[in-house]
Motif scaffolding. Sequence first.
Motif, PDB file in Angstrom:
ATOM      1  N   THR A   1       0.825  -1.202   0.000  1.00 58.06           N
ATOM      2  CA  THR A   1       0.000   0.000   0.000  1.00 58.06           C
ATOM      3  C   THR A   1       0.860   1.252   0.000  1.00 58.06           C
ATOM      4  O   THR A   1       1.885   1.329   0.682  1.00 58.06           O
ATOM      5  CB  THR A   1      -0.922   0.017   1.231  1.00 58.06           C
ATOM      6  OG1 THR A   1      -1.710  -1.172   1.231  1.00 58.06           O
ATOM      7  CG2 THR A   1      -1.842   1.231   1.207  1.00 58.06           C
TER       8      THR A   1
ATOM      9  N   ASP B   1      -1.335   7.168   0.696  1.00 56.55           N
ATOM     10  CA  ASP B   1      -2.734   7.014   0.290  1.00 56.55           C
ATOM     11  C   ASP B   1      -3.061   5.527   0.255  1.00 56.55           C
ATOM     12  O   ASP B   1      -2.498   4.777  -0.544  1.00 56.55           O
ATOM     13  CB  ASP B   1      -2.963   7.645  -1.087  1.00 56.55           C
ATOM     14  CG  ASP B   1      -4.443   7.726  -1.463  1.00 56.55           C
ATOM     15  OD1 ASP B   1      -5.250   6.979  -0.876  1.00 56.55           O
ATOM     16  OD2 ASP B   1      -4.786   8.537  -2.346  1.00 56.55           O
ATOM     17  N   GLU B   2      -3.979   5.095   1.122  1.00 55.11           N
ATOM     18  CA  GLU B   2      -4.314   3.669   1.217  1.00 55.11           C
ATOM     19  C   GLU B   2      -5.010   3.144  -0.030  1.00 55.11           C
ATOM     20  O   GLU B   2      -5.066   1.925  -0.233  1.00 55.11           O
ATOM     21  CB  GLU B   2      -5.199   3.428   2.438  1.00 55.11           C
ATOM     22  CG  GLU B   2      -4.502   3.689   3.768  1.00 55.11           C
ATOM     23  CD  GLU B   2      -5.405   3.393   4.945  1.00 55.11           C
ATOM     24  OE1 GLU B   2      -6.610   3.093   4.705  1.00 55.11           O
ATOM     25  OE2 GLU B   2      -4.919   3.447   6.099  1.00 55.11           O
ATOM     26  N   ASP B   3      -5.547   4.024  -0.854  1.00 53.14           N
ATOM     27  CA  ASP B   3      -6.229   3.587  -2.067  1.00 53.14           C
ATOM     28  C   ASP B   3      -5.272   3.324  -3.220  1.00 53.14           C
ATOM     29  O   ASP B   3      -5.693   2.846  -4.275  1.00 53.14           O
ATOM     30  CB  ASP B   3      -7.257   4.641  -2.502  1.00 53.14           C
ATOM     31  CG  ASP B   3      -8.382   4.790  -1.486  1.00 53.14           C
ATOM     32  OD1 ASP B   3      -8.690   3.792  -0.805  1.00 53.14           O
ATOM     33  OD2 ASP B   3      -8.945   5.896  -1.383  1.00 53.14           O
TER      34      ASP B   3
ATOM     35  N   LYS C   1      -7.331   2.648 -13.441  1.00 53.29           N
ATOM     36  CA  LYS C   1      -7.255   3.912 -12.707  1.00 53.29           C
ATOM     37  C   LYS C   1      -6.826   5.080 -13.587  1.00 53.29           C
ATOM     38  O   LYS C   1      -7.273   6.219 -13.402  1.00 53.29           O
ATOM     39  CB  LYS C   1      -6.286   3.769 -11.527  1.00 53.29           C
ATOM     40  CG  LYS C   1      -6.337   4.937 -10.545  1.00 53.29           C
ATOM     41  CD  LYS C   1      -5.544   4.639  -9.298  1.00 53.29           C
ATOM     42  CE  LYS C   1      -5.681   5.756  -8.269  1.00 53.29           C
ATOM     43  NZ  LYS C   1      -7.076   5.903  -7.804  1.00 53.29           N
TER      44      LYS C   1
END
Length: 575
Positions: A327, A331-333, A517
Amino acid sequence: MLWCSLCRKVANDVRVVHVPKCIERRKLWEQILNCSLSVNSTVCDSHFDASQWRSAPIKGQTYKRRRLKADAVPHGEPEPKFVKLGFANSSTQTEDKVINHAIRVENESLRKQNRRLQTEIHSLRQQLEDYKELETSLKTIFTETQINILKSGGKRTVFNATDMSAAICLYTAGPPAYYHLYRKGFPLPSRATLFRWLADVNISTGTLDVVIDLMENEEMPEVDKLCVLSFDEMKVAAAFEHDSSADVDYEPSTYVQLAIARGLNKSWEQPVFFDFSTLMDADTLHSIINKLHKRGYPVVAIVSDLGAGNQTLWTELGISERKNWFTHPADEDLKIFVFSDTPHLIKLVRDQYVESGLIINGKRLTKSTVQQTISHCAKPDVSMSFNITDNHLNIGPLAKQNIKLATQLFSNTTGSFIRRCNALGYNVQNASETADLFKIINDWFAVFNSKSSTSNSIEPTQPYGKQIEIQRGILAKMSEIMSSEILGVGAHRLPFQKGILVNNASLEGLYCYLSEKYEMQYIFTSRLSQDIVENFFIAMRPKGEQFEHPTPLQFKFMLRKYISGLTKLNKPIDK
């Protein structure tokens, strides 16, 4: 048809006069007109003025045509007719004809001039298009400032930060070549200008914040800022040194750790970290990634070799054959995929093959197959020029670093020679199995070494995603081989097996992640390697020698030259 012997053209719109029949008068006309006249020649009446005409006697109420006086002679150029009224054809009709004739001549001259000007304009437009195409081509080589210098014939100008950054990089890569280009007239800053630019630049070990901060000024789309973080070590010469510019003492160091951020979608690179006798750990890595992310440069992948220190880093990050990403610390996303340097993996596979062999489908494949092929191709009755030699098999410590020897060994060409020798009836052990292994290794390396988006007939060499089904099939075959017990039953897997399995999973995962993404359609996989770091190390070595290492202070000064152009953004300087 009426013809004027003087004008040399048909005279349908005017009256003509016959030349005198008297030979003496005709010769006089010839002398005056500077032409040859026959007894039947005629001259249009526009060559006579009004004073040379006499009136005919009046009979009744009818005016007869005018007649020339006995001593009348013509003029070389037509003269306007101004005759007395009352005579036949002595009206303004003659004057109008003369005027109309002059207008026609003038119009024809203007038309010719217009055609000539149109031809010149077309030629100038074509030259302008050629100059525009030339300038467009020059922009791929020179900066805007350098192009302006070329246009002005080498006049003194002002270089900006972009010009100086490129010039410093060129100078660092090779001062002799730089001087040669400068003397040849290339629009480059002088040596004195370079040194003035470098004079007040100072860098210190650790994260190169000055570079990362200034990267924020670059205007690029978000997808072009996606970057790969590559890091590796280089040996340095151990020595006690004092840096007077920073008032720092350097103790002897054995190696320098360098990290470079490079674009994944767009080609760019910048060094972002260096330190001596320091391993890359999770905390340092996260710090670099966070600083890049803060300036708008998301790291989507990291690349390293499988040295002992980097294997420890993988363990800290939780990377295994089942988990190939971690990760993003900011930013965990976001995900960051982990790769091992592909050329390094190929060399490790080669070392294992030539030292003890690989067990594939129950058969041990060894270098004896290649040795037998070399022996058979050397026979006089075999017309095959085999480029593989004993140097590809009996490799020393220095030759192990040569990726070219490894890729030449594991090539389709080598596999084809092995198959051909076997087909000719020569004794080649495990020929078919070895050729199949070499082909899959060659195709796998091609998948991880794509550099151009140009389509060609070789599917594996295209960017990952353009021939996705074929490329996925190659990765699947390679993963199947690396997942098997290639060292024997019960043996532990070697690092290159884990590296290849992680690379295959990471490439597929990164492709799906980027396409979803960022809508990226393909990946230039050559940017998922350490080649940029290796090239940087070559430039940093004194005189470019492969096994000659700089001292820490020398490395720092050469690194300063490489990056210092960035620290002068928006500061102009004279040539």
